[in-house]
Design a protein around this motif. Structure first.
Motif, PDB file in Angstrom:
ATOM      1  N   LEU A 164       1.761  10.524 -21.813  1.00  0.00           N
ATOM      2  CA  LEU A 164       1.146  10.645 -20.490  1.00  0.00           C
ATOM      3  C   LEU A 164       0.219  11.850 -20.422  1.00  0.00           C
ATOM      4  N   ALA A 165       0.681  12.961 -20.981  1.00  0.00           N
ATOM      5  CA  ALA A 165      -0.142  14.173 -20.962  1.00  0.00           C
ATOM      6  C   ALA A 165      -1.452  13.944 -21.713  1.00  0.00           C
ATOM      7  N   SER A 166      -1.379  13.276 -22.845  1.00  0.00           N
ATOM      8  CA  SER A 166      -2.592  12.990 -23.623  1.00  0.00           C
ATOM      9  C   SER A 166      -3.514  12.045 -22.865  1.00  0.00           C
ATOM     10  N   ASP A 167      -2.932  11.023 -22.232  1.00  0.00           N
ATOM     11  CA  ASP A 167      -3.742  10.067 -21.476  1.00  0.00           C
ATOM     12  C   ASP A 167      -4.467  10.746 -20.312  1.00  0.00           C
ATOM     13  N   LEU A 168      -3.876  11.810 -19.787  1.00  0.00           N
ATOM     14  CA  LEU A 168      -4.496  12.564 -18.691  1.00  0.00           C
ATOM     15  C   LEU A 168      -5.509  13.587 -19.192  1.00  0.00           C
ATOM     16  N   GLY A 169      -5.630  13.715 -20.499  1.00  0.00           N
ATOM     17  CA  GLY A 169      -6.523  14.720 -21.058  1.00  0.00           C
ATOM     18  C   GLY A 169      -5.947  16.116 -20.989  1.00  0.00           C
ATOM     19  N   ARG A 170      -4.601  16.209 -20.837  1.00  0.00           N
ATOM     20  CA  ARG A 170      -3.909  17.512 -20.747  1.00  0.00           C
ATOM     21  C   ARG A 170      -2.764  17.531 -21.764  1.00  0.00           C
ATOM     22  N   PRO A 171      -3.058  17.470 -23.067  1.00  0.00           N
ATOM     23  CA  PRO A 171      -1.990  17.316 -24.066  1.00  0.00           C
ATOM     24  C   PRO A 171      -0.970  18.438 -24.096  1.00  0.00           C
ATOM     25  N   THR A 172      -1.320  19.605 -23.587  1.00  0.00           N
ATOM     26  CA  THR A 172      -0.361  20.727 -23.592  1.00  0.00           C
ATOM     27  C   THR A 172       0.471  20.799 -22.311  1.00  0.00           C
ATOM     28  N   ALA A 173       0.239  19.881 -21.392  1.00  0.00           N
ATOM     29  CA  ALA A 173       0.907  19.937 -20.081  1.00  0.00           C
ATOM     30  C   ALA A 173       2.122  19.012 -20.017  1.00  0.00           C
ATOM     31  N   VAL A 174       2.853  18.905 -21.117  1.00  0.00           N
ATOM     32  CA  VAL A 174       3.973  17.962 -21.175  1.00  0.00           C
ATOM     33  C   VAL A 174       5.049  18.300 -20.134  1.00  0.00           C
ATOM     34  N   ARG A 175       5.373  19.580 -20.011  1.00  0.00           N
ATOM     35  CA  ARG A 175       6.407  19.959 -19.037  1.00  0.00           C
ATOM     36  C   ARG A 175       5.950  19.699 -17.614  1.00  0.00           C
ATOM     37  N   ALA A 176       4.690  19.966 -17.335  1.00  0.00           N
ATOM     38  CA  ALA A 176       4.168  19.714 -15.986  1.00  0.00           C
ATOM     39  C   ALA A 176       4.181  18.217 -15.683  1.00  0.00           C
ATOM     40  N   ARG A 185       0.845  -1.197   0.000  1.00  0.00           N
ATOM     41  CA  ARG A 185       0.000   0.000   0.000  1.00  0.00           C
ATOM     42  C   ARG A 185       0.882   1.249   0.000  1.00  0.00           C
ATOM     43  N   LEU A 186       0.565   2.194  -0.881  1.00  0.00           N
ATOM     44  CA  LEU A 186       1.394   3.385  -1.076  1.00  0.00           C
ATOM     45  C   LEU A 186       0.713   4.640  -0.547  1.00  0.00           C
ATOM     46  N   ALA A 187       1.491   5.514   0.055  1.00  0.00           N
ATOM     47  CA  ALA A 187       1.036   6.851   0.438  1.00  0.00           C
ATOM     48  C   ALA A 187       1.619   7.838  -0.568  1.00  0.00           C
ATOM     49  N   LEU A 188       0.767   8.529  -1.301  1.00  0.00           N
ATOM     50  CA  LEU A 188       1.217   9.461  -2.329  1.00  0.00           C
ATOM     51  C   LEU A 188       1.145  10.886  -1.800  1.00  0.00           C
ATOM     52  N   HIS A 189       2.300  11.530  -1.645  1.00  0.00           N
ATOM     53  CA  HIS A 189       2.379  12.893  -1.111  1.00  0.00           C
ATOM     54  C   HIS A 189       2.633  13.855  -2.266  1.00  0.00           C
ATOM     55  N   GLY A 190       1.626  14.617  -2.644  1.00  0.00           N
ATOM     56  CA  GLY A 190       1.803  15.563  -3.736  1.00  0.00           C
ATOM     57  C   GLY A 190       0.506  16.257  -4.067  1.00  0.00           C
ATOM     58  N   SER A 191       0.576  17.179  -5.031  1.00  0.00           N
ATOM     59  CA  SER A 191      -0.623  17.894  -5.471  1.00  0.00           C
ATOM     60  C   SER A 191      -1.555  16.932  -6.200  1.00  0.00           C
ATOM     61  N   THR A 192      -2.766  17.377  -6.444  1.00  0.00           N
ATOM     62  CA  THR A 192      -3.743  16.540  -7.148  1.00  0.00           C
ATOM     63  C   THR A 192      -3.232  16.146  -8.528  1.00  0.00           C
ATOM     64  N   PHE A 193      -2.673  17.117  -9.261  1.00  0.00           N
ATOM     65  CA  PHE A 193      -2.153  16.830 -10.599  1.00  0.00           C
ATOM     66  C   PHE A 193      -0.998  15.836 -10.532  1.00  0.00           C
ATOM     67  N   THR A 194      -0.095  16.050  -9.580  1.00  0.00           N
ATOM     68  CA  THR A 194       1.064  15.162  -9.438  1.00  0.00           C
ATOM     69  C   THR A 194       0.620  13.738  -9.145  1.00  0.00           C
ATOM     70  N   ARG A 195      -0.348  13.594  -8.243  1.00  0.00           N
ATOM     71  CA  ARG A 195      -0.837  12.255  -7.920  1.00  0.00           C
ATOM     72  C   ARG A 195      -1.511  11.608  -9.121  1.00  0.00           C
ATOM     73  N   ASP A 196      -2.210  12.423  -9.953  1.00  0.00           N
ATOM     74  CA  ASP A 196      -2.831  11.883 -11.162  1.00  0.00           C
ATOM     75  C   ASP A 196      -1.767  11.323 -12.117  1.00  0.00           C
ATOM     76  N   VAL A 197      -0.645  12.038 -12.222  1.00  0.00           N
ATOM     77  CA  VAL A 197       0.455  11.562 -13.078  1.00  0.00           C
ATOM     78  C   VAL A 197       0.995  10.241 -12.545  1.00  0.00           C
ATOM     79  N   TRP A 198       1.193  10.158 -11.238  1.00  0.00           N
ATOM     80  CA  TRP A 198       1.727   8.919 -10.650  1.00  0.00           C
ATOM     81  C   TRP A 198       0.777   7.751 -10.878  1.00  0.00           C
ATOM     82  N   ARG A 199      -0.533   7.997 -10.760  1.00  0.00           N
ATOM     83  CA  ARG A 199      -1.490   6.915 -11.005  1.00  0.00           C
ATOM     84  C   ARG A 199      -1.435   6.463 -12.464  1.00  0.00           C
ATOM     85  N   GLU A 200      -1.195   7.416 -13.367  1.00  0.00           N
ATOM     86  CA  GLU A 200      -1.075   7.057 -14.779  1.00  0.00           C
ATOM     87  C   GLU A 200       0.177   6.215 -15.007  1.00  0.00           C
TER      88      GLU A 200
END
Length: 365
Positions: A290-302, A260-275
Motif C-alpha cells: 500500500l505504501a508503495s502504491d501511494l508513492g510513499r514506500p517508507t511510510a509503512v507504519r503511517a 455513498r461514503l463520508a470519509l472523516h480523516g486527514s488527507t493522508f488517511t483518506r488516500d490510504v482508504w481510497r487505495e
C-alpha cells in the motif's frame, strides 16, 4: 497466504483427528469419491494416496471436486455446526430473553462445549452474543422513537442503570444523551459476523463498525464533534441501502458496495482508504504494498495506522491487508472476522469473479 502451509503428513494427521483448528482454512479433496470435505468431516477417513489438500473452496471446485453433503464445506463454518445452529435459532426466536447456562443445559447441551464452539466461530461466547442481541433490541426501540424505559424493558434489563451502563460501554454515552434534533442518526445493521452500528445522514454513510470493537466509543466521540453533538437514533435510506448490500455480500451474490461514503480523516488517511477501495475482493495486499502504491514506500507504519483508523468496516476493506509474511494482523474487528472475510471473498471470487469489484462514491471531511 493466511498461514504457512503445513506439510502433507501434518494435514493428513489433522484430517484423521478432525482437528477444528483447520476448519475453513484447508480442505481435503478425495480422488476415490470426487468430493471435497472439511478436515472435521464425520465421514470415514480416506486413504492417504487418495488425498490432496487445498486452501480454498474455489481451488477444490477448479480441480473438479464436488462439495461433501455431510460436512457442507461451501456453507459458512458455523452453519454446519449443529450446536451453534440450534442456539442461534433459539436466540432469534427469543432475542430479548436473558439467556443463562441453565437454559443451555435444559436444551441438552454442555455449557463448556457451547462456550468453545462459539469462541471458535465468533470470537465470543453464546451468552455474550445473547447480551449483544438484547442490546440490539433496545437500540431498535430507540431508533423507532421509543423511550429509554421502553428500550430498557425490551432489552430485558431489570435496572435502568444497568441498561445505561451497558449501552454507554458500546458507544461511550448513555442513551438519554442522544440528540432529539439530529444531523446524523444511528441504528444497528445485522451480519453473520455480528451486529454493526451504522451512522448515516440522508445521503451518506459516516460510520459502520462492529458492535464489540474497542475503538467504537472513541470513533463515536469524534463523529459527535463533527456533528456538534447532534447524533440521534434512527434510520435513513442509506442505512437500509447498506443493510441490503451487506446481505448480498454475505450471500455471495455481489461484492459491489454503491452506498455513498463520508470519509472523516486527514488527507493522508483518506488516500490510504481510497487505495484500500482499489483492492479487489479475493485479493490481499501488505502494508508495504500500500505504501508503495501511494508513492510513499517508507511510510509503512503511517499506512498501518491509517488502515487501523478505518471506521467503515467491510466496505472500506482494511481486512484485505496482511502482514509482510502473509500473516493475519491488526484488525480491530477481531482476527477471527478478518479470517472469515478473506475466506468468504476468496471462495466467492473464485466461483464468480464478475460482481466482486468495489464501486463507492466518497466525500471527504
Amino acid at each position: 497466504m493466511l498461514m504457512t502451509r503445513p506439510d502433507f503428513d501434518t494435514l493428513y494427521e489433522a484430517l484423521l483427528n478432525r482437528d477444528p483448528s483447520y476448519d475453513g482454512r484447508v480442505f481435503v479433496c478425495v480422488a476415490s469419491t470426487g468430493i471435497f470435505c472439511r478436515l472435521t468431516c464425520p465421514a470415514r477417513k480416506p486413504k492417504r494416496e487418495n488425498c490432496t489438500f487445498h486452501e480454498t473452496v474455489g481451488e477444490c471446485i477448479d480441480a473438479g471436486f464436488r462439495p461433501c453433503k455431510r460436512c457442507k464445506p461451501t456453507t459458512p463454518e458455523a452453519s454446519a455446526d449443529p450446536v451453534v445452529k440450534s442456539l442461534i435459532g433459539a436466540l432469534e426466536k427469543r432475542p430479548g430473553y436473558r439467556w443463562g447456562e441453565p437454559d443451555i443445559v435444559r436444551m441438552g447441551l454442555d455449557p463448556s462445549t457451547v462456550r468453545r464452539a462459539f469462541k471458535r466461530h465468533f470470537g465470543m461466547t453464546f451468552l455474550e452474543m445473547a447480551r449483544q442481541r438484547r442490546l440490539q433490541e433496545g437500540f431498535s426501540t430507540l431508533a423507532e422513537g421509543g423511550k429509554v424505559i421502553d428500550a430498557q424493558i425490551t432489552a430485558g434489563f431489570e435496572s435502568p442503570s444497568a441498561f445505561r451502563e451497558a449501552f454507554a460501554k458500546i458507544l461511550g454515552q448513555a442513551p438519554g444523551t442522544f440528540s432529539d434534533d439530529p444531523l446524523l442518526v444511528a441504528d444497528w445493521v445485522s451480519s453473520p459476523l455480528g451486529p454493526l452500528i451504522a451512522v448515516a445522514d440522508k445521503t451518506q454513510l459516516h460510520l459502520l463498525e462492529f458492535l464489540d470493537r474497542r475503538a467504537l466509543p472513541a470513533e463515536f466521540r469524534k463523529l459527535q464533534t463533527y456533528a456538534k453533538g447532534r447524533i440521534g437514533f434512527g434510520r435513513t435510506g442509506i442505512t437500509d441501502q447498506i443493510q441490503e448490500e451487506l446481505d448480498r455480500f454475505f450471500a455471495g451474490k455481489s461484492g459491489v458496495f454503491e452506498t455513498r461514503l463520508a470519509l472523516h480523516g486527514s488527507t493522508f488517511t483518506r488516500d490510504v482508504w481510497r487505495e484500500l477501495l482499489k483492492i479487489p475482493a479475493g485479493d490481499t495486499r501488505s502494508y508495504s504494498d500500500l505504501a508503495s502504491d501511494l508513492g510513499r514506500p517508507t511510510a509503512v507504519r503511517a499506512v498501518a495506522r491509517a488502515n487501523g483508523a478505518n471506521q467503515i468496516a467491510i466496505v472500506v476493506p482494511c481486512h484485505r491487508v496482511l502482514g509482510a509474511d502473509g500473516s493475519l494482523t491488526g484488525y480491530g474487528g477481531g482476527l477471527w472476522r478478518k479470517q472469515r472475510l478473506i475466506e468468504l471473498e476468496r471462495s466467492y471470487a473464485a466461483a464468480n469473479p464478475a460482481p466482486w469489484s468495489a464501486q463507492q462514491i466518497c466525500q471527504d471531511f
